[in-house]
Design an enzyme around this catalytic site. Structure first.
Site, PDB file in Angstrom:
ATOM      1  N   VAL A  52       0.828  -1.207   0.000  1.00  0.00           N
ATOM      2  CA  VAL A  52       0.000   0.000   0.000  1.00  0.00           C
ATOM      3  C   VAL A  52       0.864   1.261   0.000  1.00  0.00           C
ATOM      4  O   VAL A  52       0.670   2.165  -0.816  1.00  0.00           O
ATOM      5  CB  VAL A  52      -0.957   0.003   1.219  1.00  0.00           C
ATOM      6  N   GLY A 110     -13.868 -20.980  -6.527  1.00  0.00           N
ATOM      7  CA  GLY A 110     -12.475 -21.432  -6.559  1.00  0.00           C
ATOM      8  C   GLY A 110     -12.101 -22.067  -5.239  1.00  0.00           C
ATOM      9  O   GLY A 110     -12.971 -22.530  -4.494  1.00  0.00           O
ATOM     10  N   CYS A 133      -5.474  -9.409   3.132  1.00  0.00           N
ATOM     11  CA  CYS A 133      -6.584  -8.565   3.573  1.00  0.00           C
ATOM     12  C   CYS A 133      -7.838  -9.338   3.978  1.00  0.00           C
ATOM     13  O   CYS A 133      -8.231  -9.292   5.134  1.00  0.00           O
ATOM     14  CB  CYS A 133      -6.915  -7.557   2.483  1.00  0.00           C
ATOM     15  N   ARG A 173       0.803 -14.235   1.063  1.00  0.00           N
ATOM     16  CA  ARG A 173       0.211 -14.252   2.406  1.00  0.00           C
ATOM     17  C   ARG A 173      -1.160 -14.943   2.348  1.00  0.00           C
ATOM     18  O   ARG A 173      -2.004 -14.593   1.548  1.00  0.00           O
ATOM     19  CB  ARG A 173       0.085 -12.824   2.955  1.00  0.00           C
TER      20      ARG A 173
HETATM   21  P1  NAD Z   1       3.109  -4.609   4.085  1.00  0.00           P
HETATM   22  O1  NAD Z   1       3.395  -5.589   5.129  1.00  0.00           O
HETATM   23  O2  NAD Z   1       3.326  -4.947   2.652  1.00  0.00           O
HETATM   24  O3  NAD Z   1       3.908  -3.254   4.362  1.00  0.00           O
HETATM   25  C1  NAD Z   1       4.058  -2.664   5.603  1.00  0.00           C
HETATM   26  C2  NAD Z   1       5.385  -1.955   5.670  1.00  0.00           C
HETATM   27  O4  NAD Z   1       5.479  -1.224   6.897  1.00  0.00           O
HETATM   28  C3  NAD Z   1       6.592  -2.888   5.638  1.00  0.00           C
HETATM   29  O5  NAD Z   1       7.471  -2.501   4.594  1.00  0.00           O
HETATM   30  C4  NAD Z   1       7.241  -2.718   7.006  1.00  0.00           C
HETATM   31  O6  NAD Z   1       8.651  -2.850   6.985  1.00  0.00           O
HETATM   32  C5  NAD Z   1       6.824  -1.297   7.346  1.00  0.00           C
HETATM   33  N1  NAD Z   1       6.897  -0.972   8.776  1.00  0.00           N
HETATM   34  C6  NAD Z   1       6.595  -1.744   9.852  1.00  0.00           C
HETATM   35  N2  NAD Z   1       6.785  -1.048  10.977  1.00  0.00           N
HETATM   36  C7  NAD Z   1       7.217   0.172  10.628  1.00  0.00           C
HETATM   37  C8  NAD Z   1       7.578   1.346  11.339  1.00  0.00           C
HETATM   38  N3  NAD Z   1       7.545   1.391  12.676  1.00  0.00           N
HETATM   39  N4  NAD Z   1       7.995   2.430  10.660  1.00  0.00           N
HETATM   40  C9  NAD Z   1       8.040   2.399   9.292  1.00  0.00           C
HETATM   41  N5  NAD Z   1       7.716   1.325   8.564  1.00  0.00           N
HETATM   42  C10 NAD Z   1       7.300   0.234   9.219  1.00  0.00           C
HETATM   43  O7  NAD Z   1       1.582  -4.188   4.308  1.00  0.00           O
HETATM   44  P2  NAD Z   1       0.536  -3.703   3.215  1.00  0.00           P
HETATM   45  O8  NAD Z   1       0.028  -4.874   2.452  1.00  0.00           O
HETATM   46  O9  NAD Z   1       1.092  -2.539   2.475  1.00  0.00           O
HETATM   47  O10 NAD Z   1      -0.666  -3.224   4.161  1.00  0.00           O
HETATM   48  C11 NAD Z   1      -0.572  -2.065   4.967  1.00  0.00           C
HETATM   49  C12 NAD Z   1      -1.964  -1.764   5.525  1.00  0.00           C
HETATM   50  O11 NAD Z   1      -2.866  -1.486   4.439  1.00  0.00           O
HETATM   51  C13 NAD Z   1      -2.597  -2.930   6.288  1.00  0.00           C
HETATM   52  O12 NAD Z   1      -3.387  -2.402   7.337  1.00  0.00           O
HETATM   53  C14 NAD Z   1      -3.493  -3.572   5.262  1.00  0.00           C
HETATM   54  O13 NAD Z   1      -4.577  -4.245   5.832  1.00  0.00           O
HETATM   55  C15 NAD Z   1      -3.973  -2.381   4.471  1.00  0.00           C
HETATM   56  N6  NAD Z   1      -4.357  -2.663   3.083  1.00  0.00           N
HETATM   57  C16 NAD Z   1      -3.637  -3.524   2.328  1.00  0.00           C
HETATM   58  C17 NAD Z   1      -3.996  -3.745   1.000  1.00  0.00           C
HETATM   59  C18 NAD Z   1      -3.222  -4.714   0.140  1.00  0.00           C
HETATM   60  O14 NAD Z   1      -3.729  -5.072  -0.923  1.00  0.00           O
HETATM   61  N7  NAD Z   1      -2.036  -5.138   0.517  1.00  0.00           N
HETATM   62  C19 NAD Z   1      -5.095  -3.071   0.446  1.00  0.00           C
HETATM   63  C20 NAD Z   1      -5.801  -2.176   1.254  1.00  0.00           C
HETATM   64  C21 NAD Z   1      -5.428  -1.958   2.572  1.00  0.00           C
END
Ligand code: NAD
Length: 441
Positions: A11, A254, A261, A329
């Site tokens: 994100v 599927g 998520c 994941r």
């Molecule tokens: P991710 O795990 O891919 O990325 C999170 C990042 O945050 C990592 O790079 C990690 O190193 C970093 N991080 C952790 N602690 C930190 C800190 N203290 N300071 C700075 N960086 C730090 O997660 P994601 O998939 O990008 O999801 C992030 C949020 O968005 C979640 O709440 C998720 O539910 C939500 N979300 C995800 C998606 C998706 O498709 N992946 C879509 C919509 C919403």
């Protein structure tokens, strides 16, 4: 505008890059030093179609920066986005330690009015908690906004650049104005920016993902019924999907939903409901059905091989939780692998983008093939777990030459039964009648 994005995962990286694309100056902050070094050197740590081009352009033109230092990263930013992990805690509710930890640090750092925007998926009431965490140390005025993200991995750049809607939860007029200006370039076609209170905004994200999980799971149960009643789920899908009230999307059965998520968000909403003495029964059923669905093919495979998979060599196409991403994941493929290994089978897998992640996770528990056809070499059957386009029209001659048996278990309905029948395959899929080919060699 100067923007900071804290958390540079799926994100954060898309958010940062896409905000830079419309001319903003963006600094992305992450605690993962290796990741940040890669990004500074122009290397993307994830596979997301279309992201590389935008990322490199904005990096080169100086609008996109990366750092591990929070203070340096947020300096001068009028808006700070939090795109931090919210994984399930021990009881299944969202773990807010990443979000609240950064919020506390921000309180010490902020030196002028700033809008702090939460993009992570968080339970209702988190905006208040973030506010309190910042306020502990804050010396300046600030606002906390809820702005859930709806992008889908695999089409994340398109989703971000042209969102169906932008949801913004805030009670602050100043924050509203700033957010409106920031998002204006992304909604020029008239898609709505919907302003609401923080709590409704937080719940909107969980409601959206949970509703989609219900839709998928409903179709998976219809598919199970189709198999038992002699119906064809493709026909039923078309029959109901042409009704505007139902819609054509998200009706493909599927082997269950996965990813970072849906599983965690459905679970978190169930837990949030419990906290206010509400049993969210539909979602509890959805979780149960989906757990079964991930390994739904395994008993079918076992039955075909007379209840023993000991020593069977199984080819597996697809590891990512869905096509066009390297994200594994909660991928159903991982559950299938576990179940097949437990039965004593050997597995050779191929995935266009996700093999690196699975290798890291499973080591040499399974083998990995250089391409989809090598995975078939001497295999007793093929199992399809992800519907990558490249699997849809394979070279069937090559397939036949490599496979020991013409047997396919298709968890994503990528092939037509009639075609498989005409080629003499034994073919089982989801919600369609099996094609009974000759027993194996
Ligand atoms: P991710 O795990 O891919 O990325 C999170 C990042 O945050 C990592 O790079 C990690 O190193 C970093 N991080 C952790 N602690 C930190 C800190 N203290 N300071 C700075 N960086 C730090 O997660 P994601 O998939 O990008 O999801 C992030 C949020 O968005 C979640 O709440 C998720 O539910 C939500 N979300 C995800 C998606 C998706 O498709 N992946 C879509 C919509 C919403």
């Amino acid at each position: 505008m100067r923007i900071a994005v804290v958390g540079t995962g799926y994100v954060g990286l898309v958010t940062g890059t896409c905000f830079a694309e419309t001319g903003n100056t963006v600094t992305c902050v992450d605690i993962d030093q290796v990741k940040v070094e890669k990004l500074i050197n122009g290397q993307l740590p994830i596979y997301e179609p279309g992201l590389d081009h935008l990322f490199l352009r904005n990096l080169k033109e100086g609008r996109l920066h990366f750092t591990t230092n929070l203070e340096e990263g947020v300096k001068g930013a009028s808006i700070i986005f939090l795109a931090l992990p919210t994984p399930p805690g021990e009881d299944g509710s969202a773990d807010l330690s990443y979000v609240l930890g950064v919020a506390e640090s921000l309180g010490k750092i902020l030196d002028t009015y700033t809008v702090v925007v939460n993009k992570s998926t968080v339970p209702v009431g988190t905006a208040d908690k973030v506010k309190a965490a910042i306020a502990k140390n804050a010396k300046v005025e600030f606002d906390v906004v809820s702005n859930p993200e709806f992008l889908r991995e695999g089409v994340a750049v398109d989703d971000f650049m042209k969102p169906d809607r932008v949801v913004i939860g805030t009670s602050s007029e100043a924050a509203k104005k700033l957010m409106n200006t920031l998002y204006a370039p992304y909604v020029r076609q008239g898609n709505p920016v919907i302003f609401m209170d923080e709590r409704s905004s937080e719940l909107t994200k969980y409601a959206a993902n949970s509703f989609l999980a219900v839709k998928i799971t409903f179709m998976n149960e219809i598919a199970r019924l189709c198999e038992r009643l002699g119906a064809d789920v493709d026909m039923v899908r078309r029959g109901i999907g042409s009704d505007d009230r139902i819609g054509r999307r998200f009706l493909f059965p599927g082997i269950g939903y996965g990813g970072s998520c849906f599983p965690k968000d459905v679970q978190a909403l169930v837990r949030s409901s419990e906290e206010v003495d509400y049993a969210f029964k539909i979602l509890e059923a959805v979780m149960d059905v989906n757990t079964e669905q991930k390994t739904y093919l395994v008993p079918k495979i076992k039955r075909y091989f007379n209840d023993s998979l000991k020593g069977k060599k199984i080819a597996l196409w697809g590891l990512a939780f869905k096509p066009n991403t390297d994200d594994i994941r909660e991928a159903p493929a991982l559950y299938i692998i576990d179940a097949l290994l437990a039965e004593g089978a050997g597995i050779t897998a191929f995935d266009p983008e996700a093999m690196k992640g699975v290798k890291k996770l499973l080591g040499d528990k399974i083998e990995f093939a250089a391409n989809q056809y090598d995975a078939l070499e001497g295999a007793d059957c093929l199992v399809i777990a992800t519907e990558w386009s490249v699997f849809r029209t394979p070279d069937f001659e090559l397939m036949e030459n490599r496979l020991k048996n013409k047997v396919v278990f298709d968890g994503r309905n990528v092939f037509e039964g009639a075609l498989m029948e005409s080629m003499g395959y034994h073919y089982e899929s989801i919600g369609r009648q099996p094609v009974k080919g000759a027993k194996g060699k």
